[in-house]
Design a protein around this motif. Sequence first.
Motif, PDB file in Angstrom:
ATOM      1  N   TYR A   5       6.868  17.199 -31.480  1.00  0.00           N
ATOM      2  CA  TYR A   5       6.042  16.223 -31.097  1.00  0.00           C
ATOM      3  C   TYR A   5       7.187  14.919 -30.892  1.00  0.00           C
ATOM      4  O   TYR A   5       8.025  14.570 -31.580  1.00  0.00           O
ATOM      5  N   GLY A   6       6.443  14.107 -29.803  1.00  0.00           N
ATOM      6  CA  GLY A   6       7.023  12.713 -29.740  1.00  0.00           C
ATOM      7  C   GLY A   6       6.547  11.883 -30.806  1.00  0.00           C
ATOM      8  O   GLY A   6       5.434  12.341 -31.395  1.00  0.00           O
ATOM      9  N   MET A   7       7.175  10.832 -31.273  1.00  0.00           N
ATOM     10  CA  MET A   7       6.858  10.208 -32.386  1.00  0.00           C
ATOM     11  C   MET A   7       6.555   8.764 -31.895  1.00  0.00           C
ATOM     12  O   MET A   7       7.252   8.237 -31.246  1.00  0.00           O
ATOM     13  N   GLY A   8       5.642   7.963 -32.677  1.00  0.00           N
ATOM     14  CA  GLY A   8       5.496   6.663 -32.575  1.00  0.00           C
ATOM     15  C   GLY A   8       5.247   5.801 -33.713  1.00  0.00           C
ATOM     16  O   GLY A   8       4.917   6.365 -34.664  1.00  0.00           O
ATOM     17  N   TRP A   9       5.393   4.557 -33.539  1.00  0.00           N
ATOM     18  CA  TRP A   9       5.011   3.559 -34.625  1.00  0.00           C
ATOM     19  C   TRP A   9       4.014   2.601 -33.837  1.00  0.00           C
ATOM     20  O   TRP A   9       4.389   2.027 -32.721  1.00  0.00           O
ATOM     21  N   PHE A  10       2.876   2.373 -34.511  1.00  0.00           N
ATOM     22  CA  PHE A  10       1.924   1.440 -34.032  1.00  0.00           C
ATOM     23  C   PHE A  10       1.526   0.467 -35.277  1.00  0.00           C
ATOM     24  O   PHE A  10       2.025   0.635 -36.394  1.00  0.00           O
ATOM     25  N   ARG A  11       1.028  -0.730 -34.791  1.00  0.00           N
ATOM     26  CA  ARG A  11       0.616  -1.450 -36.036  1.00  0.00           C
ATOM     27  C   ARG A  11      -0.679  -2.338 -35.668  1.00  0.00           C
ATOM     28  O   ARG A  11      -1.164  -2.294 -34.527  1.00  0.00           O
ATOM     29  N   GLN A  12      -1.142  -2.668 -36.662  1.00  0.00           N
ATOM     30  CA  GLN A  12      -2.414  -3.488 -36.707  1.00  0.00           C
ATOM     31  C   GLN A  12      -2.553  -4.430 -37.585  1.00  0.00           C
ATOM     32  O   GLN A  12      -2.432  -4.411 -38.679  1.00  0.00           O
ATOM     33  N   GLU A  53      -1.981  -1.594 -32.103  1.00  0.00           N
ATOM     34  CA  GLU A  53      -1.088  -1.761 -30.785  1.00  0.00           C
ATOM     35  C   GLU A  53       0.370  -0.967 -30.941  1.00  0.00           C
ATOM     36  O   GLU A  53       0.805  -1.021 -32.107  1.00  0.00           O
ATOM     37  N   PHE A  54       0.702  -0.658 -29.666  1.00  0.00           N
ATOM     38  CA  PHE A  54       2.030   0.118 -29.727  1.00  0.00           C
ATOM     39  C   PHE A  54       3.226  -0.724 -30.048  1.00  0.00           C
ATOM     40  O   PHE A  54       3.408  -2.021 -29.948  1.00  0.00           O
ATOM     41  N   ALA A  55       4.183  -0.174 -30.927  1.00  0.00           N
ATOM     42  CA  ALA A  55       5.486  -0.982 -31.203  1.00  0.00           C
ATOM     43  C   ALA A  55       6.673  -0.110 -30.595  1.00  0.00           C
ATOM     44  O   ALA A  55       7.468  -0.639 -29.937  1.00  0.00           O
ATOM     45  N   ALA A  56       6.761   1.167 -30.859  1.00  0.00           N
ATOM     46  CA  ALA A  56       7.891   1.901 -30.288  1.00  0.00           C
ATOM     47  C   ALA A  56       7.568   3.439 -30.531  1.00  0.00           C
ATOM     48  O   ALA A  56       6.393   3.832 -31.138  1.00  0.00           O
ATOM     49  N   ALA A  57       8.256   4.170 -29.585  1.00  0.00           N
ATOM     50  CA  ALA A  57       8.133   5.604 -29.499  1.00  0.00           C
ATOM     51  C   ALA A  57       9.473   6.256 -29.244  1.00  0.00           C
ATOM     52  O   ALA A  57      10.170   5.502 -28.550  1.00  0.00           O
ATOM     53  N   ILE A  58       9.508   7.514 -29.612  1.00  0.00           N
ATOM     54  CA  ILE A  58      10.671   8.269 -29.191  1.00  0.00           C
ATOM     55  C   ILE A  58      10.370   9.673 -28.828  1.00  0.00           C
ATOM     56  O   ILE A  58       9.302  10.242 -29.261  1.00  0.00           O
ATOM     57  N   SER A  59      11.190  10.332 -27.963  1.00  0.00           N
ATOM     58  CA  SER A  59      10.700  11.565 -27.523  1.00  0.00           C
ATOM     59  C   SER A  59      11.102  12.580 -28.415  1.00  0.00           C
ATOM     60  O   SER A  59      11.809  12.404 -29.459  1.00  0.00           O
ATOM     61  N   ARG A  60      10.683  13.695 -28.375  1.00  0.00           N
ATOM     62  CA  ARG A  60      10.929  15.087 -29.131  1.00  0.00           C
ATOM     63  C   ARG A  60      12.347  15.276 -29.314  1.00  0.00           C
ATOM     64  O   ARG A  60      12.950  15.489 -30.592  1.00  0.00           O
ATOM     65  N   SER A  61      13.309  15.111 -28.482  1.00  0.00           N
ATOM     66  CA  SER A  61      14.932  15.205 -28.647  1.00  0.00           C
ATOM     67  C   SER A  61      15.518  14.112 -29.215  1.00  0.00           C
ATOM     68  O   SER A  61      16.513  14.058 -29.628  1.00  0.00           O
ATOM     69  N   GLY A  62      14.707  12.805 -29.176  1.00  0.00           N
ATOM     70  CA  GLY A  62      15.461  11.757 -29.500  1.00  0.00           C
ATOM     71  C   GLY A  62      16.291  10.748 -28.392  1.00  0.00           C
ATOM     72  O   GLY A  62      16.566   9.761 -28.562  1.00  0.00           O
ATOM     73  N   LEU A 100       3.900   8.701 -26.000  1.00  0.00           N
ATOM     74  CA  LEU A 100       3.551   7.642 -25.198  1.00  0.00           C
ATOM     75  C   LEU A 100       3.117   6.618 -25.828  1.00  0.00           C
ATOM     76  O   LEU A 100       2.538   6.445 -27.023  1.00  0.00           O
ATOM     77  N   PRO A 101       2.855   5.387 -25.178  1.00  0.00           N
ATOM     78  CA  PRO A 101       2.430   4.025 -25.975  1.00  0.00           C
ATOM     79  C   PRO A 101       1.089   3.730 -26.208  1.00  0.00           C
ATOM     80  O   PRO A 101       0.514   2.800 -26.096  1.00  0.00           O
ATOM     81  N   PHE A 102       0.185   4.985 -26.125  1.00  0.00           N
ATOM     82  CA  PHE A 102      -1.158   4.890 -26.338  1.00  0.00           C
ATOM     83  C   PHE A 102      -1.703   5.676 -27.334  1.00  0.00           C
ATOM     84  O   PHE A 102      -1.422   6.840 -27.635  1.00  0.00           O
ATOM     85  N   PRO A 103      -2.368   4.960 -28.652  1.00  0.00           N
ATOM     86  CA  PRO A 103      -2.800   5.808 -29.584  1.00  0.00           C
ATOM     87  C   PRO A 103      -3.560   6.878 -29.551  1.00  0.00           C
ATOM     88  O   PRO A 103      -3.631   7.616 -30.465  1.00  0.00           O
ATOM     89  N   THR A 104      -4.425   6.883 -28.509  1.00  0.00           N
ATOM     90  CA  THR A 104      -5.226   8.050 -28.346  1.00  0.00           C
ATOM     91  C   THR A 104      -4.472   9.142 -27.800  1.00  0.00           C
ATOM     92  O   THR A 104      -5.215  10.285 -28.083  1.00  0.00           O
ATOM     93  N   ARG A 105      -3.214   9.221 -27.619  1.00  0.00           N
ATOM     94  CA  ARG A 105      -2.441  10.326 -27.179  1.00  0.00           C
ATOM     95  C   ARG A 105      -1.410  10.894 -28.470  1.00  0.00           C
ATOM     96  O   ARG A 105      -0.500  11.740 -28.280  1.00  0.00           O
ATOM     97  N   TYR A 106      -2.136  10.495 -29.677  1.00  0.00           N
ATOM     98  CA  TYR A 106      -1.501  10.990 -30.956  1.00  0.00           C
ATOM     99  C   TYR A 106      -2.280  11.901 -31.804  1.00  0.00           C
ATOM    100  O   TYR A 106      -3.554  11.323 -31.922  1.00  0.00           O
ATOM    101  N   ASP A 107      -1.977  12.802 -32.274  1.00  0.00           N
ATOM    102  CA  ASP A 107      -2.769  13.631 -33.119  1.00  0.00           C
ATOM    103  C   ASP A 107      -2.880  13.596 -34.654  1.00  0.00           C
ATOM    104  O   ASP A 107      -3.991  13.947 -35.201  1.00  0.00           O
ATOM    105  N   CYS A 137       2.829   5.546 -38.665  1.00  0.00           N
ATOM    106  CA  CYS A 137       3.742   6.304 -37.808  1.00  0.00           C
ATOM    107  C   CYS A 137       2.718   7.415 -37.241  1.00  0.00           C
ATOM    108  O   CYS A 137       1.797   7.778 -38.111  1.00  0.00           O
ATOM    109  N   ALA A 138       2.940   8.298 -36.105  1.00  0.00           N
ATOM    110  CA  ALA A 138       2.090   9.122 -35.662  1.00  0.00           C
ATOM    111  C   ALA A 138       2.832  10.133 -34.892  1.00  0.00           C
ATOM    112  O   ALA A 138       4.044   9.745 -34.185  1.00  0.00           O
TER     113      ALA A 138
END
Length: 120
Positions: free
Chosen positions: A31-38, A45-54, A101-108, A95-96
């Motif tokens: 999984y790609g990983m992301g941090w969002f904040r509200q 809203e999107f804060a940061a993301a990182i790919s599967r490999s880093g 990607l920087p879109f919350p709807t793209r996280y499971d 965390c998600a």
Amino acid sequence: VQLQASGGGSVQAGGSLRLSCVASGRTFASYGMGWFRQAPGKEREFAAAISRSGLSTDYADSVKGRFTISRDNAKNTVVLQMNSLKPEDTAVYYCAAGSGLPFPTRYDYWGQGTQVTVSS
């Protein structure tokens, strides 16, 4: 995948916090990983993301140069290092796991959130 975020707290402007997110399961590296904040009354809203490999990272303009995202696939952990914090960084941080990607709807999968409060 279950995600557990920690590390939030209260700091003064200019201070630092380190958020951690630990994932359960054996598929963390898939999984790609992301941090969002509200913030109160605002959309998530999107804060940061990182790919599967880093190897690839992405940041919102508002945090670029101050926040750093990293991951350790051996430890199923993603970290958000936040420096030079500003009052406008005050929010619940999530965390998600998903696309990276920087879109919350793209996280499971989503963690429970951790509160960050920055006072002026």
